[in-house]
Design a protein around this motif. Structure first.
Motif, short mmCIF file in Angstrom:
data_model
loop_
_atom_site.label_atom_id
_atom_site.label_comp_id
_atom_site.label_asym_id
_atom_site.label_seq_id
_atom_site.Cartn_x
_atom_site.Cartn_y
_atom_site.Cartn_z
N ARG A 164 -7.05 -4.41 -0.89
CA ARG A 164 -8.09 -3.57 -0.31
C ARG A 164 -8.00 -2.17 -0.91
N GLU A 165 -9.16 -1.55 -1.16
CA GLU A 165 -9.16 -0.16 -1.60
C GLU A 165 -8.90 0.75 -0.40
N LEU A 166 -8.19 1.86 -0.65
CA LEU A 166 -7.90 2.86 0.38
C LEU A 166 -8.83 4.05 0.19
N TYR A 167 -9.36 4.59 1.30
CA TYR A 167 -10.24 5.75 1.24
C TYR A 167 -9.66 6.91 2.03
N GLY A 170 -9.10 7.07 5.84
CA GLY A 170 -8.23 6.07 6.45
C GLY A 170 -8.81 4.68 6.50
N THR A 172 -10.66 1.19 4.75
CA THR A 172 -10.42 0.39 3.56
C THR A 172 -11.67 -0.40 3.21
N GLN A 215 -8.45 6.49 -2.79
CA GLN A 215 -7.06 6.96 -2.76
C GLN A 215 -6.05 5.89 -3.12
N GLU A 217 -4.89 1.57 -3.58
CA GLU A 217 -5.03 0.19 -3.11
C GLU A 217 -3.95 -0.11 -2.08
N ARG A 218 -4.25 -1.08 -1.22
CA ARG A 218 -3.23 -1.59 -0.32
C ARG A 218 -3.14 -3.09 -0.51
N SER A 307 3.15 -5.01 3.60
CA SER A 307 2.11 -4.15 3.05
C SER A 307 2.73 -3.27 1.96
N PRO A 309 1.70 -0.24 -0.66
CA PRO A 309 0.66 0.71 -1.06
C PRO A 309 0.73 1.04 -2.55
N LYS A 311 -0.77 4.15 -4.03
CA LYS A 311 -1.52 5.35 -3.67
C LYS A 311 -1.72 6.28 -4.87
#
Length: 314
Positions: A164-167, A170, A172, A215, A217-218, A307, A309, A311
């Motif tokens: 998932r992309e991180l934004y 907070g 995704t 910001q 990926e997770r 999980s 990250p 980042k």
């Protein structure tokens, strides 16, 4: 960390060693507590984690080479009281993960450490040599960095990796299944001790911002005892139902501890690691360990969720 915290962790790790080697927990705990000074406690932690993970691999067929024992440092806060109780009741599950950051190969790099990647820029495809280097799990990357992932499960099961992309706010993106797919190992996602899975198989992920608040990926890593009935292996990365992924994460959530290999960050890819992944050769107790070890405090045989990250630095 207080003395009581150190003793609690020493007891937890003693139970872990007892579960692995079938030894008397009380005898091990007594030995650990004798050397419960800060340095001693850290050394005991590293050795027990190292031994617990290595014991799942096959012994080396050749005479072991003399070498300095690997050391790990605890990279997460001490477990809470409830997590400590859970850890005492069950040894938990150990999973090894190595995140690789790629840099352009230099003339001084060993041929074993180089990775040939097919890249397309401006509709032109060329082969570029990159050298993967280990980084710790919480490393901050730059936009455009290329990364790879090595995953090792110490028990038989099935591996799934969700991206998932991180934004910045907070949130995704929707989750996408990036392993298994038919493009990687013909969709075979079975794992066992000593079997390394590398993602992507012959290339790299490029951390490319597709919107201003990107910001990173997770990655969510799942190891299950049986194939997930809701998942049909797709030809390529495929979107998953967000509510289904949320259900898995909630249902199988468990506290976890993370350890980092001391001196491992910056080490280049080796021929042994390359061949083990490419040829399907099982790693033995003589081979190198993952950069990051996760101890997930779940019941033996239960699905494991981790999980990881990736980042982007602010």
């Amino acid at each position: 960390m207080t003395m009581s915290d150190r003793r609690r962790r020493s007891n937890v790790l003693a139970w872990l060693a007892a579960a692995v080697y079938g030894l008397a927990p009380l005898a091990i705990a007594s030995t650990v507590l004798v050397s419960s000074t800060p340095v001693g406690a850290q050394e005991d932690t590293r050795r027990l984690w190292d031994s617990a993970f290595l014991s799942k691999r096959e012994p080396s067929k050749s005479k072991p080479r003399p070498r300095k024992a690997p050391e790990y440092r605890v990279a997460t806060p001490p477990p809470t009281a409830s997590a400590s109780a859970a850890a005492t009741a069950a040894p938990g599950e150990l999973v090894g993960v190595t995140v690789w950051r790629l840099r352009r190969s230099k003339a001084s790099d060993s041929g074993d450490s180089r990775l040939l990647v097919q890249e397309t820029e401006n509709q032109r495809t060329e082969s570029v040599e990159w050298t993967p280097e280990r980084v710790e799990a919480e490393t901050s990357f730059s936009a455009g960095d290329r990364v790879r992932l090595s995953i090792e499960s110490p028990r038989a099961g099935y591996l799934y990796v969700i991206d998932r992309e991180l934004y910045a706010d907070g949130t995704t993106s929707d989750p996408y299944l990036i392993f298994p797919t038919l493009r990687i190992r013909d969709g075979d996602n079975s794992v066992r001790a000593g079997k390394v899975i590398e993602l992507p198989e012959k290339s790299a992920f490029k951390l490319t911002p597709l919107r201003p608040d990107y910001q990173g990926e997770r990655l969510t890593i799942l190891v299950t005892s049986e194939p997930l009935p809701q998942v049909t292996v797709p030809a390529n990365a495929e979107r998953l139902d967000p509510s289904l992924v949320a259900q898995w994460e909630t249902q199988w959530a468990a506290a976890a501890e993370r350890l980092e290999l001391v001196g491992g960050a910056g080490q280049a890819y080796t021929g042994t690691e390359r061949d083990a992944a490419a040829q399907g050769r099982l790693l033995t107790q003589e081979d190198g360990l993952p950069q990051t070890l996760y101890r997930v405090l779940s019941a033996p045989g239960s699905p494991v969720v981790i999980s990881v990250p990736l980042k982007i630095a602010k």
